[in-house]
Design a protein around this motif. Structure first.
Motif, mmCIF file in Angstrom:
data_model
loop_
_atom_site.group_PDB
_atom_site.id
_atom_site.type_symbol
_atom_site.label_atom_id
_atom_site.label_comp_id
_atom_site.label_asym_id
_atom_site.label_seq_id
_atom_site.Cartn_x
_atom_site.Cartn_y
_atom_site.Cartn_z
ATOM 1 N N ILE A 59 1.063 -9.205 8.950
ATOM 2 C CA ILE A 59 1.127 -8.160 9.852
ATOM 3 C C ILE A 59 1.690 -8.498 11.450
ATOM 4 C CG2 ILE A 59 0.440 -6.198 11.341
ATOM 5 C CD1 ILE A 59 -1.591 -5.785 9.087
ATOM 6 N N ASP A 60 2.735 -8.113 11.822
ATOM 7 C CA ASP A 60 3.475 -8.589 13.213
ATOM 8 C C ASP A 60 2.233 -7.748 13.938
ATOM 9 O OD1 ASP A 60 4.153 -8.825 15.654
ATOM 10 O OD2 ASP A 60 6.281 -9.274 14.963
ATOM 11 N N LEU A 61 1.298 -8.490 14.762
ATOM 12 C CA LEU A 61 0.312 -8.012 15.316
ATOM 13 C C LEU A 61 0.862 -7.187 16.455
ATOM 14 C CD1 LEU A 61 -2.120 -10.979 15.439
ATOM 15 C CD2 LEU A 61 -2.049 -9.028 14.120
ATOM 16 N N ARG A 62 2.058 -7.499 17.187
ATOM 17 C CA ARG A 62 2.795 -6.706 18.219
ATOM 18 C C ARG A 62 3.194 -5.251 17.858
ATOM 19 N NH1 ARG A 62 6.500 -11.416 19.090
ATOM 20 N NH2 ARG A 62 6.775 -11.246 17.039
ATOM 21 N N ASP A 63 3.345 -4.912 16.510
ATOM 22 C CA ASP A 63 3.654 -3.898 16.021
ATOM 23 C C ASP A 63 2.493 -2.821 15.854
ATOM 24 O OD1 ASP A 63 6.242 -4.704 15.196
ATOM 25 O OD2 ASP A 63 5.914 -5.062 13.188
ATOM 26 N N ILE A 64 1.319 -3.298 16.132
ATOM 27 C CA ILE A 64 0.103 -2.222 15.931
ATOM 28 C C ILE A 64 -0.075 -1.776 17.318
ATOM 29 C CG2 ILE A 64 -2.226 -1.895 15.163
ATOM 30 C CD1 ILE A 64 -1.698 -4.633 13.584
ATOM 31 N N ALA A 65 -0.114 -0.478 17.289
ATOM 32 C CA ALA A 65 -0.687 0.613 18.496
ATOM 33 C C ALA A 65 -1.922 1.131 17.989
ATOM 34 C CB ALA A 65 0.317 1.634 18.910
ATOM 35 N N TRP A 66 -3.269 0.892 19.076
ATOM 36 C CA TRP A 66 -4.628 1.408 18.613
ATOM 37 C C TRP A 66 -4.803 2.596 19.217
ATOM 38 C CZ3 TRP A 66 -6.522 -0.988 14.414
ATOM 39 C CH2 TRP A 66 -6.488 -2.262 14.309
ATOM 40 N N ARG A 126 -1.652 2.175 6.188
ATOM 41 C CA ARG A 126 -1.341 1.337 4.930
ATOM 42 C C ARG A 126 0.028 1.004 5.175
ATOM 43 N NH1 ARG A 126 -3.468 2.620 -0.133
ATOM 44 N NH2 ARG A 126 -3.421 0.214 -0.495
ATOM 45 N N ARG A 127 0.929 1.650 5.950
ATOM 46 C CA ARG A 127 2.406 1.390 6.078
ATOM 47 C C ARG A 127 2.545 0.279 6.893
ATOM 48 N NH1 ARG A 127 4.668 6.544 8.619
ATOM 49 N NH2 ARG A 127 2.907 6.124 9.999
ATOM 50 N N LEU A 128 1.430 -0.423 7.726
ATOM 51 C CA LEU A 128 1.695 -1.686 8.068
ATOM 52 C C LEU A 128 1.587 -2.759 7.158
ATOM 53 C CD1 LEU A 128 -0.194 -0.683 11.478
ATOM 54 C CD2 LEU A 128 1.949 -1.591 11.618
ATOM 55 N N LEU A 129 1.036 -2.547 6.083
ATOM 56 C CA LEU A 129 0.812 -3.460 5.077
ATOM 57 C C LEU A 129 1.960 -3.516 3.796
ATOM 58 C CD1 LEU A 129 -2.882 -3.092 4.492
ATOM 59 C CD2 LEU A 129 -1.807 -4.853 5.674
ATOM 60 N N THR A 130 2.237 -2.323 3.614
ATOM 61 C CA THR A 130 3.404 -1.951 2.726
ATOM 62 C C THR A 130 3.914 -0.712 3.042
ATOM 63 O OG1 THR A 130 1.928 -2.983 0.779
ATOM 64 C CG2 THR A 130 3.574 -1.678 0.209
ATOM 65 N N PRO A 131 5.287 -0.734 3.409
ATOM 66 C CA PRO A 131 6.019 0.471 3.857
ATOM 67 C C PRO A 131 5.915 1.689 3.077
ATOM 68 C CG PRO A 131 7.021 -1.420 4.608
ATOM 69 C CD PRO A 131 6.144 -1.786 3.642
ATOM 70 N N SER A 132 5.835 1.324 1.708
ATOM 71 C CA SER A 132 5.978 2.458 0.750
ATOM 72 C C SER A 132 4.375 3.358 0.616
ATOM 73 C CB SER A 132 6.581 2.277 -0.463
ATOM 74 O OG SER A 132 5.706 1.231 -0.983
ATOM 75 N N GLU A 133 3.363 2.673 1.306
ATOM 76 C CA GLU A 133 2.294 3.136 1.140
ATOM 77 C C GLU A 133 1.857 4.148 2.106
ATOM 78 O OE1 GLU A 133 -0.531 2.318 -0.850
ATOM 79 O OE2 GLU A 133 0.816 1.064 -2.098
ATOM 80 N N SER A 134 0.517 4.923 2.120
ATOM 81 C CA SER A 134 0.163 6.027 2.928
ATOM 82 C C SER A 134 -1.366 6.079 2.987
ATOM 83 C CB SER A 134 0.703 7.302 2.464
ATOM 84 O OG SER A 134 0.272 7.743 1.217
ATOM 85 N N GLY A 135 -1.881 6.678 4.145
ATOM 86 C CA GLY A 135 -2.983 6.736 4.376
ATOM 87 C C GLY A 135 -3.719 5.493 5.303
ATOM 88 N N LEU A 136 -4.989 5.413 5.211
ATOM 89 C CA LEU A 136 -5.595 4.212 5.988
ATOM 90 C C LEU A 136 -6.243 3.523 5.255
ATOM 91 C CD1 LEU A 136 -7.050 6.794 8.854
ATOM 92 C CD2 LEU A 136 -5.110 5.371 8.953
ATOM 93 N N GLN A 137 -6.539 2.095 5.598
ATOM 94 C CA GLN A 137 -7.585 1.261 5.128
ATOM 95 C C GLN A 137 -8.261 0.969 5.969
ATOM 96 O OE1 GLN A 137 -5.124 -1.435 2.663
ATOM 97 N NE2 GLN A 137 -6.059 -3.304 3.570
ATOM 98 N N VAL A 138 -9.681 0.419 5.560
ATOM 99 C CA VAL A 138 -10.724 -0.005 6.290
ATOM 100 C C VAL A 138 -10.393 -1.619 6.427
ATOM 101 C CG1 VAL A 138 -13.041 -0.510 6.713
ATOM 102 C CG2 VAL A 138 -12.270 1.593 5.390
#
Length: 169
Positions: A59-66, A126-138
């Motif tokens: 993951i590009d950490l700069r792409d994540i907004a918390w 989960r789209r941050l990990l795999t663009p085709s995924e959905s939902g949240l991951q712990v």
């Protein structure tokens, strides 16, 4: 910027040369503009843990907004974690009382009084990990989520909603 780009910073932390305060003030992290709680749980606590890096190192950490969000308890029931920790949430859920009692007493009191965790876990879109995924991951807080699942199953007191840090695109 990826986790691997933080290698020298992680080495200084690992060698005991950085408190969390000094770690979080590192220039390498300034551009992320992440909340301190996320920096601590995601980077300081796990940023050089090999299985964690395996799961989140691309993951590009700069792409994540918390954002601190309120999530319904039921949404945590099927929420996965990273592949390297598959099954661990279920293991914690098998004995939620144990996993609370081995923590500091204020954690147990908080569960009994408020039906939730004391500290919000870290979730990721989960789209941050795999663009085709959905939902949240712990990402971090697998024990907390396992305790929640176990308390739900055992019909112990839980709140209907829980706060969590959620990373989005």
């Amino acid at each position: 910027m990826k986790l691997s780009d933080l290698g020298p910073l992680m080495a200084r932390r690992r060698d005991g040369g950085l408190s969390f305060g000094r770690f979080s003030a590192a220039p390498e992290l300034a551009s992320l503009e992440w909340p301190d709680d996320v920096i601590e749980q995601f980077l300081f606590d796990h940023g050089d843990n090999a299985p964690f890096v395996y799961d989140y190192g691309n993951i590009d950490l700069r792409d994540i907004a918390w954002r601190l969000e309120t999530i319904p308890a039921a949404d945590f029931n099927e929420m996965p974690t990273g592949a390297s920790d598959a099954g661990c949430i279920e293991t914690y859920a098998e004995n939620p009382v144990h996993w609370v009692t081995v923590r500091p007493p204020e954690i147990g009191r908080h569960w009994e009084m408020h039906g939730t965790w004391l500290r919000p876990p870290i979730l990721i879109d989960r789209r941050l990990l795999t663009p085709s995924e959905s939902g949240l991951q712990v990402v971090e807080g697998r024990t907390r989520v396992g305790v929640l699942r176990g308390r739900l199953r055992e019909e112990l007191h839980i709140a209907s909603n829980h706060q969590a840090w959620v990373g989005h695109l």
